[in-house]
Design a protein around this motif. Sequence first.
Motif, mmCIF file in Angstrom:
data_model
loop_
_atom_site.group_PDB
_atom_site.id
_atom_site.type_symbol
_atom_site.label_atom_id
_atom_site.label_comp_id
_atom_site.label_asym_id
_atom_site.label_seq_id
_atom_site.Cartn_x
_atom_site.Cartn_y
_atom_site.Cartn_z
ATOM 1 N N LEU A 57 0.815 -1.241 -0.228
ATOM 2 C CA LEU A 57 0.028 0.117 -0.036
ATOM 3 C C LEU A 57 0.926 1.294 0.029
ATOM 4 N N VAL A 58 0.396 2.236 -0.885
ATOM 5 C CA VAL A 58 1.026 3.699 -0.877
ATOM 6 C C VAL A 58 -0.012 4.398 -0.316
ATOM 7 N N PRO A 59 0.143 4.828 0.887
ATOM 8 C CA PRO A 59 -0.930 5.995 1.353
ATOM 9 C C PRO A 59 -0.701 7.242 0.908
ATOM 10 N N PRO A 60 -1.768 8.020 0.645
ATOM 11 C CA PRO A 60 -1.795 9.384 0.127
ATOM 12 C C PRO A 60 -0.579 10.243 0.506
ATOM 13 N N HIS A 61 -0.264 10.285 1.686
ATOM 14 C CA HIS A 61 0.906 11.159 2.147
ATOM 15 C C HIS A 61 2.367 10.709 1.575
ATOM 16 N N LYS A 62 2.473 9.417 0.875
ATOM 17 C CA LYS A 62 3.417 9.128 0.417
ATOM 18 C C LYS A 62 3.506 9.301 -1.202
ATOM 19 N N LEU A 63 2.628 10.111 -1.714
ATOM 20 C CA LEU A 63 2.675 10.399 -3.257
ATOM 21 C C LEU A 63 3.133 11.742 -3.317
ATOM 22 N N PRO A 64 3.461 12.133 -4.607
ATOM 23 C CA PRO A 64 3.861 13.645 -4.837
ATOM 24 C C PRO A 64 2.855 14.801 -4.256
ATOM 25 N N PRO A 65 3.528 15.688 -3.936
ATOM 26 C CA PRO A 65 2.728 16.835 -3.414
ATOM 27 C C PRO A 65 1.638 17.165 -4.504
ATOM 28 N N ASN A 66 0.411 17.893 -4.114
ATOM 29 C CA ASN A 66 -0.671 18.131 -4.890
ATOM 30 C C ASN A 66 -1.272 17.007 -5.844
ATOM 31 N N THR A 67 -1.097 15.935 -4.945
ATOM 32 C CA THR A 67 -2.001 14.513 -5.504
ATOM 33 C C THR A 67 -3.076 14.544 -4.745
ATOM 34 N N HIS A 68 -4.300 14.024 -5.503
ATOM 35 C CA HIS A 68 -5.445 13.872 -5.030
ATOM 36 C C HIS A 68 -6.007 12.914 -5.554
ATOM 37 N N PHE A 69 -7.168 12.144 -4.757
ATOM 38 C CA PHE A 69 -7.892 10.966 -5.173
ATOM 39 C C PHE A 69 -9.145 11.509 -5.931
ATOM 40 N N SER A 70 -9.479 10.987 -6.952
ATOM 41 C CA SER A 70 -10.527 11.181 -7.755
ATOM 42 C C SER A 70 -11.910 10.264 -7.524
ATOM 43 N N PRO A 71 -12.893 10.345 -6.744
ATOM 44 C CA PRO A 71 -13.810 9.371 -6.517
ATOM 45 C C PRO A 71 -14.519 8.920 -7.972
ATOM 46 N N SER A 72 -14.598 9.956 -8.763
ATOM 47 C CA SER A 72 -15.549 9.431 -10.047
ATOM 48 C C SER A 72 -14.640 8.548 -11.002
ATOM 49 N N ALA B 37 0.855 18.264 -11.483
ATOM 50 C CA ALA B 37 2.239 18.603 -11.720
ATOM 51 C C ALA B 37 2.259 20.082 -12.269
ATOM 52 N N GLY B 38 1.192 20.654 -12.876
ATOM 53 C CA GLY B 38 1.316 22.074 -13.373
ATOM 54 C C GLY B 38 0.066 22.935 -12.965
ATOM 55 N N GLU B 39 -0.254 23.835 -13.686
ATOM 56 C CA GLU B 39 -1.427 24.723 -13.577
ATOM 57 C C GLU B 39 -2.456 24.261 -14.811
ATOM 58 N N THR B 40 -2.126 23.511 -15.804
ATOM 59 C CA THR B 40 -3.223 23.042 -16.795
ATOM 60 C C THR B 40 -3.504 21.724 -16.701
ATOM 61 N N GLU C 172 -3.396 19.549 -19.198
ATOM 62 C CA GLU C 172 -2.307 18.891 -19.809
ATOM 63 C C GLU C 172 -1.104 18.277 -18.772
ATOM 64 N N GLU C 173 -0.792 19.053 -17.708
ATOM 65 C CA GLU C 173 0.158 18.691 -16.616
ATOM 66 C C GLU C 173 -0.586 17.863 -15.493
ATOM 67 N N LYS C 174 -1.821 17.350 -15.690
ATOM 68 C CA LYS C 174 -1.996 16.254 -14.936
ATOM 69 C C LYS C 174 -1.552 14.973 -15.262
ATOM 70 N N LEU C 175 -1.203 14.301 -14.180
ATOM 71 C CA LEU C 175 -0.472 12.965 -14.479
ATOM 72 C C LEU C 175 -1.387 11.937 -13.682
ATOM 73 N N TYR C 176 -1.776 10.838 -14.238
ATOM 74 C CA TYR C 176 -2.552 10.012 -13.442
ATOM 75 C C TYR C 176 -1.809 8.684 -13.049
ATOM 76 N N PHE C 177 -2.208 8.172 -11.779
ATOM 77 C CA PHE C 177 -1.941 7.016 -11.402
ATOM 78 C C PHE C 177 -2.945 5.626 -11.869
ATOM 79 N N ASP C 178 -2.887 5.389 -13.052
ATOM 80 C CA ASP C 178 -3.849 4.595 -13.629
ATOM 81 C C ASP C 178 -3.801 3.186 -13.212
ATOM 82 N N ASN C 179 -4.975 2.375 -12.984
ATOM 83 C CA ASN C 179 -4.747 1.106 -12.632
ATOM 84 C C ASN C 179 -4.206 0.295 -13.702
#
Length: 207
Positions: A108-123, A131-134, A136-143
């Motif tokens: 298990l990788v808990p949320p606080h062990k992920l990069p800063p500004n990483t959040h969980f998407s319930p949907s 990773a940035g303001e746009t 295009e700079e969103k990076l996904y931890f895909d299943n």
Amino acid sequence: MFILTKIADLVQIKPEDFDKDAAQAIEDNINEKFSNRVIQKIGLCVCLYDLLSASEGLIGHGTGLVNVNVEFRLIVFRPFKNEVMVGTISSSSPRGIRIRINFFEDILVPPHKLPPNTHFSPSEQVYIWDAGETDEEKLYFDNHEKVRFRIEEEKWHDQSPQGPGKDGDGEGEEKSPYSLVAAMDDSGLGPCLWWDGEEGGEEGMEE
């Protein structure tokens, strides 16, 4: 990732195994008893490495079993702290990201062990790193994505039977006897495609 552990134990050879070579019967018995079993504070047993010694067999009274005292070494899965490994994301939840490897899935990788500004998407049921303001700079931890992670901590849970009124902590969740806490909060960690590109991701899939 793997260690050798020396163990002394009593092996009981069943009558139906008497037609086997003695050493083979002992090795089969050890593998049947210990493979895929967690020994507390040692790790997950994979298989027998070698047989060091064996006593003369003694037939048990009324059982027909042959008792043999043996010493042997086992290959055990037990990663060391800060070891970097490669696995696959199996699922994500508010508790963190679950990772599996070929023969072990309690990572298990808990949320606080992920990069800063990483959040969980319930949907989408995935974690997203802003990773940035746009967009295009969103990076996904895909299943099912191949990822690199760093071992942070190991957790042990005694599986001994509990007495009356001691059914656990009330969470209703069965705990694994051995689990790992990992991190993906540093450069080079996380989905391999981020750092290696398409070629690195394809090589990871082939492994």
